[in-house]
Design a protein around this motif. Structure first.
Motif, PDB file in Angstrom:
ATOM      1  N   GLY A 191       0.824  -1.213   0.000  1.00  0.00           N
ATOM      2  CA  GLY A 191       0.000   0.000   0.000  1.00  0.00           C
ATOM      3  C   GLY A 191       0.853   1.255   0.000  1.00  0.00           C
ATOM      4  N   THR A 192       1.911   1.239   0.783  1.00  0.00           N
ATOM      5  CA  THR A 192       2.819   2.384   0.832  1.00  0.00           C
ATOM      6  C   THR A 192       3.483   2.599  -0.520  1.00  0.00           C
ATOM      7  OG1 THR A 192       3.239   2.022   3.174  1.00  0.00           O
ATOM      8  CG2 THR A 192       4.862   3.336   1.976  1.00  0.00           C
ATOM      9  N   ASP A 193       3.971   1.524  -1.129  1.00  0.00           N
ATOM     10  CA  ASP A 193       4.614   1.634  -2.445  1.00  0.00           C
ATOM     11  C   ASP A 193       3.633   2.161  -3.490  1.00  0.00           C
ATOM     12  OD1 ASP A 193       6.940   0.661  -1.322  1.00  0.00           O
ATOM     13  OD2 ASP A 193       6.705  -1.377  -2.123  1.00  0.00           O
ATOM     14  N   GLN A 194       2.433   1.623  -3.496  1.00  0.00           N
ATOM     15  CA  GLN A 194       1.425   2.056  -4.461  1.00  0.00           C
ATOM     16  C   GLN A 194       1.040   3.517  -4.218  1.00  0.00           C
ATOM     17  OE1 GLN A 194      -2.208  -0.201  -4.404  1.00  0.00           O
ATOM     18  NE2 GLN A 194      -2.751   0.422  -6.481  1.00  0.00           N
ATOM     19  N   GLY A 195       0.923   3.907  -2.966  1.00  0.00           N
ATOM     20  CA  GLY A 195       0.603   5.293  -2.631  1.00  0.00           C
ATOM     21  C   GLY A 195       1.689   6.257  -3.093  1.00  0.00           C
ATOM     22  N   LEU A 196       2.942   5.872  -2.926  1.00  0.00           N
ATOM     23  CA  LEU A 196       4.047   6.720  -3.386  1.00  0.00           C
ATOM     24  C   LEU A 196       4.036   6.871  -4.900  1.00  0.00           C
ATOM     25  CD1 LEU A 196       6.955   5.527  -1.059  1.00  0.00           C
ATOM     26  CD2 LEU A 196       5.881   7.782  -1.098  1.00  0.00           C
ATOM     27  N   GLN A 197       3.787   5.779  -5.607  1.00  0.00           N
ATOM     28  CA  GLN A 197       3.730   5.843  -7.067  1.00  0.00           C
ATOM     29  C   GLN A 197       2.587   6.738  -7.538  1.00  0.00           C
ATOM     30  OE1 GLN A 197       3.466   1.770  -8.337  1.00  0.00           O
ATOM     31  NE2 GLN A 197       5.600   1.333  -7.876  1.00  0.00           N
ATOM     32  N   THR A 198       1.430   6.580  -6.926  1.00  0.00           N
ATOM     33  CA  THR A 198       0.282   7.404  -7.283  1.00  0.00           C
ATOM     34  C   THR A 198       0.558   8.866  -6.974  1.00  0.00           C
ATOM     35  OG1 THR A 198      -1.213   5.559  -6.845  1.00  0.00           O
ATOM     36  CG2 THR A 198      -2.192   7.752  -6.889  1.00  0.00           C
ATOM     37  N   GLY A 199       1.156   9.128  -5.835  1.00  0.00           N
ATOM     38  CA  GLY A 199       1.505  10.493  -5.457  1.00  0.00           C
ATOM     39  C   GLY A 199       2.502  11.126  -6.413  1.00  0.00           C
ATOM     40  N   ARG A 200       3.486  10.367  -6.843  1.00  0.00           N
ATOM     41  CA  ARG A 200       4.466  10.894  -7.806  1.00  0.00           C
ATOM     42  C   ARG A 200       3.808  11.225  -9.138  1.00  0.00           C
ATOM     43  NH1 ARG A 200       8.260   6.592  -5.690  1.00  0.00           N
ATOM     44  NH2 ARG A 200       9.547   7.732  -4.207  1.00  0.00           N
ATOM     45  N   ARG A 201       2.938  10.325  -9.607  1.00  0.00           N
ATOM     46  CA  ARG A 201       2.232  10.592 -10.875  1.00  0.00           C
ATOM     47  C   ARG A 201       1.367  11.845 -10.763  1.00  0.00           C
ATOM     48  NH1 ARG A 201       1.465   5.022 -10.943  1.00  0.00           N
ATOM     49  NH2 ARG A 201      -0.678   5.258 -10.194  1.00  0.00           N
ATOM     50  N   HIS A 202       0.645  11.953  -9.680  1.00  0.00           N
ATOM     51  CA  HIS A 202      -0.211  13.119  -9.478  1.00  0.00           C
ATOM     52  C   HIS A 202       0.630  14.393  -9.390  1.00  0.00           C
ATOM     53  CE1 HIS A 202      -3.544  15.587  -8.123  1.00  0.00           C
ATOM     54  NE2 HIS A 202      -2.778  15.994  -7.120  1.00  0.00           N
ATOM     55  N   GLY A 203       1.718  14.338  -8.638  1.00  0.00           N
ATOM     56  CA  GLY A 203       2.593  15.500  -8.497  1.00  0.00           C
ATOM     57  C   GLY A 203       3.204  15.924  -9.822  1.00  0.00           C
TER      58      GLY A 203
END
Length: 141
Positions: free
Chosen positions: A33-45
């Motif tokens: 979940g943490t890894d997926q959240g970081l990836q999603t956050g990077r894409r959004h950013g």
């Protein structure tokens, strides 16, 4: 976990196995979940940053172009227009857009948008970044 019939009873082994697997499952799920959240956050950013960059670039190009067009005029209105354009360019250059963690980034963007609308009003033209973005996103090469 090895089962030793002399020291452990079967019930304790089953209860402890359930706890062990629940804990391992939680840890694994938390990591994923943490890894997926970081990836999603990077894409959004990255997407949000690209949008802000395009908007600021649009304002800069708009102001620089109009400044070049109005520099050689002698009308009194042109001095007011040039002053407004220079103010917009100054806001762009002094904004906190270089630092994505800046606390006043949102405030700076609102000031830029307001100044852009003011400049458009002074120039008596209708220009909108949102319309430009729709046209430029639809273009294909």
């Amino acid at each position: 976990m090895a089962f030793d019939t002399e020291n452990d009873d079967l019930f304790d082994f089953i209860v402890m196995a359930e706890e062990k697997f629940r804990g391992e499952g939680y840890e694994e799920g938390f990591k994923k979940g943490t890894d997926q959240g970081l990836q999603t956050g990077r894409r959004h950013g990255a997407s949000h940053g690209a949008q802000l960059s395009a908007e600021i670039s649009f304002y800069y190009g708009f102001a620089a172009t109009w400044k070049c067009l109005l520099q050689h005029g002698s009308e009194p209105k042109q001095r007011k227009r040039l002053k407004a354009l220079e103010s917009l360019l100054g806001l762009i250059q002094n904004s906190s857009c270089e630092d994505p963690k800046a606390t006043k980034l949102k405030e700076d963007m609102e000031k830029l948008r307001c100044k852009f609308r003011q400049v458009c009003s002074i120039l008596s033209i209708q220009a909108d970044f949102k319309e430009y973005a729709k046209v430029s996103n639809g273009a294909s090469f």
